[in-house]
Scaffold this active site. Structure first.
Site, PDB file in Angstrom:
ATOM      1  N   TYR A  30       0.847  -1.205   0.000  1.00  0.00           N
ATOM      2  CA  TYR A  30       0.000   0.000   0.000  1.00  0.00           C
ATOM      3  C   TYR A  30       0.883   1.257   0.000  1.00  0.00           C
ATOM      4  O   TYR A  30       1.159   1.838   1.050  1.00  0.00           O
ATOM      5  CB  TYR A  30      -0.895   0.027   1.241  1.00  0.00           C
ATOM      6  N   TRP A  34      -3.765   6.251   2.749  1.00  0.00           N
ATOM      7  CA  TRP A  34      -5.140   5.762   2.908  1.00  0.00           C
ATOM      8  C   TRP A  34      -5.823   6.552   4.014  1.00  0.00           C
ATOM      9  O   TRP A  34      -5.198   6.872   5.032  1.00  0.00           O
ATOM     10  CB  TRP A  34      -5.147   4.268   3.263  1.00  0.00           C
ATOM     11  N   GLN A 103     -13.909   6.626   2.920  1.00  0.00           N
ATOM     12  CA  GLN A 103     -13.621   5.541   3.869  1.00  0.00           C
ATOM     13  C   GLN A 103     -14.169   5.926   5.239  1.00  0.00           C
ATOM     14  O   GLN A 103     -14.543   7.079   5.450  1.00  0.00           O
ATOM     15  CB  GLN A 103     -12.101   5.292   3.939  1.00  0.00           C
ATOM     16  N   GLY A 159     -13.939  -0.064   4.035  1.00  0.00           N
ATOM     17  CA  GLY A 159     -12.669  -0.484   4.608  1.00  0.00           C
ATOM     18  C   GLY A 159     -12.633  -1.970   4.921  1.00  0.00           C
ATOM     19  O   GLY A 159     -11.640  -2.476   5.429  1.00  0.00           O
ATOM     20  N   ASP A 161     -12.984  -4.769   2.681  1.00  0.00           N
ATOM     21  CA  ASP A 161     -13.110  -5.025   1.245  1.00  0.00           C
ATOM     22  C   ASP A 161     -13.935  -6.255   0.862  1.00  0.00           C
ATOM     23  O   ASP A 161     -14.858  -6.171   0.084  1.00  0.00           O
ATOM     24  CB  ASP A 161     -11.721  -5.153   0.611  1.00  0.00           C
ATOM     25  N   ARG A 194      -5.871 -12.861   0.235  1.00  0.00           N
ATOM     26  CA  ARG A 194      -6.388 -11.676  -0.451  1.00  0.00           C
ATOM     27  C   ARG A 194      -7.733 -11.974  -1.101  1.00  0.00           C
ATOM     28  O   ARG A 194      -8.115 -13.130  -1.273  1.00  0.00           O
ATOM     29  CB  ARG A 194      -5.395 -11.241  -1.549  1.00  0.00           C
ATOM     30  N   TRP A 342     -11.048  -9.959   5.265  1.00  0.00           N
ATOM     31  CA  TRP A 342     -12.178  -9.569   6.115  1.00  0.00           C
ATOM     32  C   TRP A 342     -13.202 -10.693   6.264  1.00  0.00           C
ATOM     33  O   TRP A 342     -14.312 -10.457   6.690  1.00  0.00           O
ATOM     34  CB  TRP A 342     -12.837  -8.300   5.562  1.00  0.00           C
ATOM     35  N   GLU A 385      -0.746  -7.041   9.458  1.00  0.00           N
ATOM     36  CA  GLU A 385      -1.964  -6.363   8.993  1.00  0.00           C
ATOM     37  C   GLU A 385      -3.193  -6.964   9.676  1.00  0.00           C
ATOM     38  O   GLU A 385      -4.082  -6.253  10.119  1.00  0.00           O
ATOM     39  CB  GLU A 385      -2.064  -6.512   7.463  1.00  0.00           C
TER      40      GLU A 385
HETATM   41  C1  GLC Z   1      -7.252  -2.643   2.673  1.00  0.00           C
HETATM   42  C2  GLC Z   1      -8.194  -2.606   3.861  1.00  0.00           C
HETATM   43  C3  GLC Z   1      -8.571  -1.174   4.158  1.00  0.00           C
HETATM   44  C4  GLC Z   1      -7.309  -0.350   4.384  1.00  0.00           C
HETATM   45  C5  GLC Z   1      -6.301  -0.526   3.242  1.00  0.00           C
HETATM   46  C6  GLC Z   1      -4.949   0.055   3.560  1.00  0.00           C
HETATM   47  O1  GLC Z   1      -7.855  -2.197   1.516  1.00  0.00           O
HETATM   48  O2  GLC Z   1      -9.320  -3.387   3.639  1.00  0.00           O
HETATM   49  O3  GLC Z   1      -9.414  -1.107   5.277  1.00  0.00           O
HETATM   50  O4  GLC Z   1      -7.603   0.967   4.568  1.00  0.00           O
HETATM   51  O5  GLC Z   1      -6.111  -1.875   2.945  1.00  0.00           O
HETATM   52  O6  GLC Z   1      -4.430  -0.498   4.748  1.00  0.00           O
END
Ligand code: GLC
Length: 418
Positions: A30, A34, A103, A159, A161, A194, A342, A385
């Site tokens: 990432y 975010w 978000q 958030g 996903d 994932r 999730w 994570e």
């Molecule tokens: C994923 C999570 C999200 C989070 C992002 C960055 O997409 O589901 O909640 O904000 O990663 O960590």
């Protein structure tokens, strides 16, 4: 447990993921800013560097759109290691290239926590941020609210996903014409942890739909292909409005509009109660059907200031069945998967919000227990994570910003009694 060493490690993760004014959730997987991750990051920084904490939130709001929306991702600098990037979103509506959805709005709650630590020096910064936060919340109430419930228009907006909450709404989408694309997430992380290709086709298809309408809410509103009322959003916005109200009162500004939002959302929370399931649940607003999912978001009621005995009994049961609650999807759900994002794993950030709510609502024992298991989880399995709720196996990305942040602000023994 060596709490001091863990505290130092957590501070090191925040510094390492700092890209100058904003923090990435983790390196590689990432690479941008975010939205709700930044809220947690700011709260984490506030434990040792208040200046940097304010800066995190200010950078987030530097990407606010003229309509008030604060995007879920800000693409400050191009990075080919992430898909879908700015070229796919095609959202040029704001001052910074961004995604086109939002978000969960945790920012106001953490701004209040930062301001509480920095009342004098932080006054001017709060004064600047306050109208921006009000604009963002008004955007939610205008464009994401129905019968007091806050709905999402893309699974990424909640958030959470790939939560099973969205399965029925996702199944109704035919992602025809989505085209070829190359995912990047599965080159950073084991694909079993994932979302699947089935999910990604629909995620990207939804992005293409928004883009075709220029991310213009008025054009999108009459016919949303995905519209699910979500406990994450509804509870978190309700809570954030309470914090916004307290800050607005302290600055002597008009509070009537915010009080109205609170009344509306309290009604929406009641509508999210699924009596047959005995839990707060999400609702597919295109069909009016409950999703039938008990998730970690169902337990955000106390965080929102909403009491519920049956949720408390449920939480006790979950805690006695699992070593590391709270699972993102309850194990009795047919789609439970302890490793897949999730659909089962425990997320320390959700535990933190649930725990904060429990202590504020006068359930100190439940709060203490949840904090203890979260503390053990991170101390034994690292700043991952997310984690398998049965044995704590770390999953997803490592050296994760928000896990480090909630360690410093809530879970670490050095925080003391809550
Ligand atoms: C994923 C999570 C999200 C989070 C992002 C960055 O997409 O589901 O909640 O904000 O990663 O960590």
């Amino acid at each position: 447990m060596n709490a001091e060493a863990l505290d130092e490690e957590a501070r090191g993760i925040l510094r390492m993921n700092d890209r100058g004014g904003y923090t990435v959730p983790t390196d590689g997987l990432y690479p941008y800013q975010w939205n709700w991750d930044s809220g947690f990051a700011a709260w984490g920084f506030a434990q040792f560097d208040l200046e940097r904490a304010w800066k995190e939130v200010e950078t987030l709001f530097s990407g606010q759109w003229p309509n008030g929306m604060v995007p879920h991702i800000l693409f400050h600098k191009p990075d080919p290691g992430y898909f879908p990037g700015p070229d796919v979103w095609g959202a040029t509506n704001g001052p910074v290239p961004s995604s086109g959805v939002s978000q969960p709005p945790v920012a106001a709650t953490f701004v209040r926590a930062i301001w509480d630590k920095d009342r004098d020096a932080g006054q001017g910064r709060l004064q600047d941020l306050l109208p921006k936060m009000i604009d963002w919340h008004r955007w939610f109430m205008t464009w994401r609210q129905e019968a007091g419930m806050i709905f999402i228009t893309h699974p990424w907006e909640a958030g959470r996903d790939n939560a099973p909450d969205w399965d029925a709404a996702m199944a109704a989408i035919n992602p025809e014409g989505v085209g070829e694309y190359t995912r990047r997430d599965t080159s950073h992380v084991n694909p079993e942890m994932r979302p699947t290709k089935y999910d990604y086709d629909r995620y990207i298809w939804l992005v293409q739909q928004g883009r075709a309408k220029g991310w213009d809410e008025a054009r999108m509103a009459p016919d949303r292909p995905f519209k699910v009322a979500d406990p994450t959003m509804t509870f978190i916005l309700l809570r954030a409005n309470r914090d916004l109200l307290a800050m607005t009162e302290a600055l002597g500004a008009d509070t009537r509009e915010i009080k109205g939002w609170i009344d509306t959302l309290e009604q929406g929370c009641a509508a999210l109660w699924n009596e047959a399931l005995g839990s707060y649940d999400s609702i597919n607003l295109r069909t009016g059907t409950y999703s039938g999912c008990v998730t970690s978001a169902s337990y955000l009621c106390w965080y929102a200031g909403v009491e519920n005995d049956r949720m408390l009994a449920r939480l006790r049961a979950e805690t006695s069945n699992l070593r590391y609650p709270v699972p993102s999807t309850t194990p009795s759900h047919p789609e439970f998967n302890g490793k897949r994002y999730w659909r089962g794993p425990t997320w320390a950030i959700l535990n933190t919000l649930i725990g904060m709510g429990l202590s504020e609502a006068g359930h100190p024992e439940a709060a203490r227990l949840l904090r203890q298991t979260t503390q053990d989880l991170i101390a034994e399995h690292g700043f991952a994570e997310y984690f398998d709720p049965r044995d704590g196996t770390p999953a997803g990305g490592g050296t994760f910003t928000w896990t480090a942040a909630v360690w410093l602000a809530w879970a670490s023994p050095s925080v003391g009694d809550l």
